[in-house]
Design a protein around this motif. Structure first.
Motif, mmCIF file in Angstrom:
data_model
loop_
_atom_site.group_PDB
_atom_site.id
_atom_site.type_symbol
_atom_site.label_atom_id
_atom_site.label_comp_id
_atom_site.label_asym_id
_atom_site.label_seq_id
_atom_site.Cartn_x
_atom_site.Cartn_y
_atom_site.Cartn_z
ATOM 1 N N ILE A 143 0.822 -1.223 0.000
ATOM 2 C CA ILE A 143 0.000 0.000 0.000
ATOM 3 C C ILE A 143 0.848 1.261 0.000
ATOM 4 O O ILE A 143 0.299 2.359 -0.091
ATOM 5 C CB ILE A 143 -0.948 0.018 1.211
ATOM 6 C CG1 ILE A 143 -0.145 0.121 2.511
ATOM 7 C CG2 ILE A 143 -1.843 -1.214 1.219
ATOM 8 C CD1 ILE A 143 -1.005 0.231 3.747
ATOM 9 N N ARG A 144 2.167 1.135 0.076
ATOM 10 C CA ARG A 144 2.998 2.319 0.168
ATOM 11 C C ARG A 144 3.261 2.996 -1.171
ATOM 12 O O ARG A 144 3.627 4.173 -1.195
ATOM 13 C CB ARG A 144 4.348 1.937 0.797
ATOM 14 C CG ARG A 144 4.277 1.566 2.245
ATOM 15 C CD ARG A 144 4.047 2.753 3.119
ATOM 16 N NE ARG A 144 5.200 3.629 3.156
ATOM 17 C CZ ARG A 144 5.269 4.753 3.864
ATOM 18 N NH1 ARG A 144 4.223 5.147 4.561
ATOM 19 N NH2 ARG A 144 6.352 5.505 3.858
ATOM 20 N N LEU A 145 3.114 2.270 -2.291
ATOM 21 C CA LEU A 145 3.460 2.890 -3.577
ATOM 22 C C LEU A 145 2.590 4.107 -3.884
ATOM 23 O O LEU A 145 3.139 5.195 -4.160
ATOM 24 C CB LEU A 145 3.367 1.852 -4.699
ATOM 25 C CG LEU A 145 3.729 2.387 -6.084
ATOM 26 C CD1 LEU A 145 5.141 2.958 -6.090
ATOM 27 C CD2 LEU A 145 3.582 1.306 -7.142
ATOM 28 N N PRO A 146 1.251 4.030 -3.867
ATOM 29 C CA PRO A 146 0.474 5.259 -4.120
ATOM 30 C C PRO A 146 0.731 6.337 -3.068
ATOM 31 O O PRO A 146 0.748 7.532 -3.394
ATOM 32 C CB PRO A 146 -0.975 4.768 -4.090
ATOM 33 C CG PRO A 146 -0.945 3.466 -3.380
ATOM 34 C CD PRO A 146 0.380 2.862 -3.676
ATOM 35 N N TRP A 147 0.957 5.918 -1.830
ATOM 36 C CA TRP A 147 1.251 6.914 -0.795
ATOM 37 C C TRP A 147 2.604 7.578 -1.049
ATOM 38 O O TRP A 147 2.748 8.790 -0.858
ATOM 39 C CB TRP A 147 1.226 6.240 0.578
ATOM 40 C CG TRP A 147 1.597 7.156 1.703
ATOM 41 C CD1 TRP A 147 2.762 7.166 2.416
ATOM 42 C CD2 TRP A 147 0.818 8.221 2.235
ATOM 43 N NE1 TRP A 147 2.755 8.154 3.356
ATOM 44 C CE2 TRP A 147 1.560 8.825 3.270
ATOM 45 C CE3 TRP A 147 -0.447 8.727 1.930
ATOM 46 C CZ2 TRP A 147 1.102 9.894 4.005
ATOM 47 C CZ3 TRP A 147 -0.922 9.812 2.670
ATOM 48 C CH2 TRP A 147 -0.153 10.379 3.699
ATOM 49 N N GLY A 148 3.589 6.801 -1.490
ATOM 50 C CA GLY A 148 4.895 7.381 -1.778
ATOM 51 C C GLY A 148 4.840 8.369 -2.927
ATOM 52 O O GLY A 148 5.491 9.426 -2.895
ATOM 53 N N ASN A 175 2.814 12.514 10.161
ATOM 54 C CA ASN A 175 1.983 11.839 11.174
ATOM 55 C C ASN A 175 1.244 10.646 10.582
ATOM 56 O O ASN A 175 1.067 9.615 11.247
ATOM 57 C CB ASN A 175 0.996 12.832 11.781
ATOM 58 C CG ASN A 175 1.651 13.792 12.747
ATOM 59 O OD1 ASN A 175 2.726 13.508 13.278
ATOM 60 N ND2 ASN A 175 1.033 14.938 12.972
ATOM 61 N N ALA A 176 0.790 10.781 9.326
ATOM 62 C CA ALA A 176 0.162 9.638 8.660
ATOM 63 C C ALA A 176 1.169 8.501 8.473
ATOM 64 O O ALA A 176 0.842 7.321 8.643
ATOM 65 C CB ALA A 176 -0.416 10.064 7.312
ATOM 66 N N ASP A 177 2.427 8.862 8.145
ATOM 67 C CA ASP A 177 3.479 7.849 8.036
ATOM 68 C C ASP A 177 3.715 7.164 9.379
ATOM 69 O O ASP A 177 3.895 5.937 9.437
ATOM 70 C CB ASP A 177 4.780 8.503 7.551
ATOM 71 C CG ASP A 177 5.014 8.244 6.083
ATOM 72 O OD1 ASP A 177 4.523 7.222 5.587
ATOM 73 O OD2 ASP A 177 5.691 9.058 5.432
ATOM 74 N N ALA A 179 1.590 6.730 11.743
ATOM 75 C CA ALA A 179 0.470 5.833 12.022
ATOM 76 C C ALA A 179 0.608 4.522 11.251
ATOM 77 O O ALA A 179 0.311 3.438 11.775
ATOM 78 C CB ALA A 179 -0.848 6.533 11.674
ATOM 79 N N MET A 180 1.058 4.588 9.996
ATOM 80 C CA MET A 180 1.248 3.367 9.206
ATOM 81 C C MET A 180 2.321 2.473 9.818
ATOM 82 O O MET A 180 2.168 1.248 9.896
ATOM 83 C CB MET A 180 1.634 3.722 7.771
ATOM 84 C CG MET A 180 0.535 4.334 6.952
ATOM 85 S SD MET A 180 1.066 4.573 5.246
ATOM 86 C CE MET A 180 -0.254 5.620 4.649
ATOM 87 N N VAL A 181 3.426 3.085 10.246
ATOM 88 C CA VAL A 181 4.515 2.293 10.833
ATOM 89 C C VAL A 181 4.047 1.636 12.119
ATOM 90 O O VAL A 181 4.312 0.453 12.368
ATOM 91 C CB VAL A 181 5.750 3.189 11.070
ATOM 92 C CG1 VAL A 181 6.822 2.417 11.841
ATOM 93 C CG2 VAL A 181 6.310 3.685 9.749
ATOM 94 N N ARG A 182 3.351 2.407 12.973
ATOM 95 C CA ARG A 182 2.854 1.826 14.227
ATOM 96 C C ARG A 182 1.854 0.701 13.954
ATOM 97 O O ARG A 182 1.850 -0.320 14.631
ATOM 98 C CB ARG A 182 2.188 2.903 15.080
ATOM 99 C CG ARG A 182 3.137 3.916 15.692
ATOM 100 C CD ARG A 182 2.416 4.726 16.750
ATOM 101 N NE ARG A 182 3.211 5.840 17.234
ATOM 102 C CZ ARG A 182 3.087 7.087 16.791
ATOM 103 N NH1 ARG A 182 2.177 7.371 15.860
ATOM 104 N NH2 ARG A 182 3.836 8.061 17.273
ATOM 105 N N GLY A 183 0.973 0.919 12.976
ATOM 106 C CA GLY A 183 -0.085 -0.047 12.750
ATOM 107 C C GLY A 183 0.376 -1.340 12.103
ATOM 108 O O GLY A 183 -0.149 -2.408 12.411
ATOM 109 N N LEU A 184 1.374 -1.255 11.193
ATOM 110 C CA LEU A 184 1.749 -2.434 10.417
ATOM 111 C C LEU A 184 3.140 -2.974 10.734
ATOM 112 O O LEU A 184 3.392 -4.160 10.502
ATOM 113 C CB LEU A 184 1.667 -2.117 8.916
ATOM 114 C CG LEU A 184 0.256 -1.849 8.382
ATOM 115 C CD1 LEU A 184 0.311 -1.438 6.912
ATOM 116 C CD2 LEU A 184 -0.628 -3.070 8.544
ATOM 117 N N LEU A 185 4.028 -2.137 11.227
ATOM 118 C CA LEU A 185 5.398 -2.596 11.459
ATOM 119 C C LEU A 185 5.747 -2.759 12.928
ATOM 120 O O LEU A 185 6.832 -3.252 13.244
ATOM 121 C CB LEU A 185 6.404 -1.617 10.821
ATOM 122 C CG LEU A 185 6.322 -1.478 9.310
ATOM 123 C CD1 LEU A 185 7.430 -0.571 8.801
ATOM 124 C CD2 LEU A 185 6.399 -2.837 8.620
#
Length: 407
Positions: A143-148, A175-177, A179-185
């Motif tokens: 999911i990171r490609l469109p976000w990147g 902050n959105a980044d 949240a992604m790291v906390r949620g998935l990594l």
């Protein structure tokens, strides 16, 4: 004169045009500083790096899914997928390091997979294939490609067009980044805590089992074994004297008979310490009544169990009460005590109360800490409430497991 004075004012700088105060000559110009602070620049760098990093991650995920899916029909498909999941763990590690360096986000590393202890090749393969950390990392990279692409384009345009509001844009995207790291990594807190507890409990169980074996060995060596050795020697001497001195031989045989009775009693006591027969034959109620009858303090036993729990839970409950009643006999100075055992939903509850002097503690050297560790090893709970002057109330909880047909 007036024009000359004005000219003089402009030449000596007292009109303030050179940035000095008219009265004290101090500099009023603001100090030179960067438009953005270092923290914002690190966030901008992280957002700009999202595009190349996400391109690499998406390519890795796409290759994993495509190649492993095509090769699943062969013997190398699943092993290749397992290796790719292990590689995804390393990608997640790099992403956590990047977030730590540029976003100031501290994320704990997940527990390493126990591949070396996974058993045979099939068990190790299954352990790698069901790794939740690897799968969540693949989802993160997917999911990171469109976000990147979005963050790279927005930040790059804002650097030239929207730079007055760039700090606010960078902070929101960063902050959105986060949240992604906390949620998935980030590792699952509950899962990691549970793994740590199980590893600790396993060590407690091993230590307890080793201590029990040493105790049994010591009791056999110092008790029944020594008595049987003396018995064998006595019978040998009686055999030698049987013809020349029958009376003395008869006395020695009588002594040997007494030694046999004592040895049998010691073996019974030792067997009771391992697992009493009354517990196996008649259950927890009868076994607790038996151990209470040997206590030096009058004990009232109440057991309200609709059925017998699993043998392991029943044994732990028995030895817990036995140890507590021994402590009451030796240390409490109590005049009476009570034992209550009952089931509450999926827990087996034990409460031992005495009216002694109190002051019992888990670190008091009376075996309380060992009981707490033993119960904790099976997801149990051990609580001591013993104010000085008494009374002492010890509550123990064990998970309820029903007895199977083979027990």
């Amino acid at each position: 004169m007036t024009a000359s004075a004005s000219d003089a004012d402009r030449t000596d700088g007292t009109d303030g045009t050179d940035g000095t105060d008219r009265t004290d000559g101090t500099d009023r110009r603001p100090a030179a500083r960067l438009a953005l602070d270092a923290h914002t620049w690190r966030e901008i760098a992280h957002l700009l790096l999202n595009l190349p990093v996400s391109l690499f991650g998406f390519t890795y995920v796409f290759t994993v899914v495509l190649v492993s899916g095509v090769l699943t029909v062969t013997v190398v498909g699943l092993p290749l997928l397992a290796v790719c999941l292990l590689g995804a763990r390393q990608l997640g590690k790099l992403e956590r390091a990047r977030a730590r360096a540029l976003l100031g986000l501290r994320v704990e590393e997940p527990t390493p997979l126990p591949i070396a202890r996974g058993g045979g090749p099939v068990q190790r393969l299954w352990l790698a294939l069901k790794d939740p950390v690897g799968w969540r990392t693949l989802l993160y990279d997917l999911i990171r490609l469109p976000w990147g692409v979005l963050t790279f384009a927005v930040v790059l345009v804002s650097l030239f067009v929207l730079w007055p509001v760039l700090p606010f844009i960078a902070r929101g995207l960063a902050n959105a980044d986060r949240a992604m790291v906390r949620g998935l990594l980030s590792p699952s807190d509950e899962l990691e805590r549970r793994i740590a507890e199980l590893e600790s409990d396993r060590g407690v169980v091993v230590d307890t089992a080793a201590a029990d074996l040493r105790r049994i060995e010591r009791d056999l060596h110092d008790g029944a074994q020594a008595r049987l050795v003396n018995l064998a020697m006595g019978l040998g001497l009686a055999k030698e004297k049987l013809l020349e001195d029958p009376d003395t031989a008869a006395e020695m045989v009588a002594e040997a008979h007494g030694e046999v009775k004592l040895a049998l009693q010691e073996l019974r006591d030792l067997a009771r310490g391992i697992h009493p027969a009354v517990l196996t034959d008649r259950g927890l109620d009868a076994a607790l009544s038996s151990v209470a009858s040997r206590c030096t303090v009058p004990v009232r036993v109440t057991a309200d169990l609709p059925e017998r729990p699993a043998a392991a839970i029943e044994g732990i409950a028995y030895f817990t009460v036995s140890e507590l009643l021994q402590n009451i006999s030796k240390h409490s100075g109590a005049r009476s005590a009570s034992v209550e055992v009952w089931r509450s939903e999926d827990r087996l509850l034990i409460q031992v109360l005495d009216d002694g002097r109190g002051g019992a503690r888990l670190d008091g050297g009376s075996g309380m800490r060992g009981l707490a560790d033993r119960l904790g090893a099976v997801d149990g709970l051990f609580v001591v409430d013993s104010p000085v002057g008494g009374p002492t109330v010890v509550t123990a909880e064990l998970p309820w497991r029903a007895r199977t047909g083979t027990e």
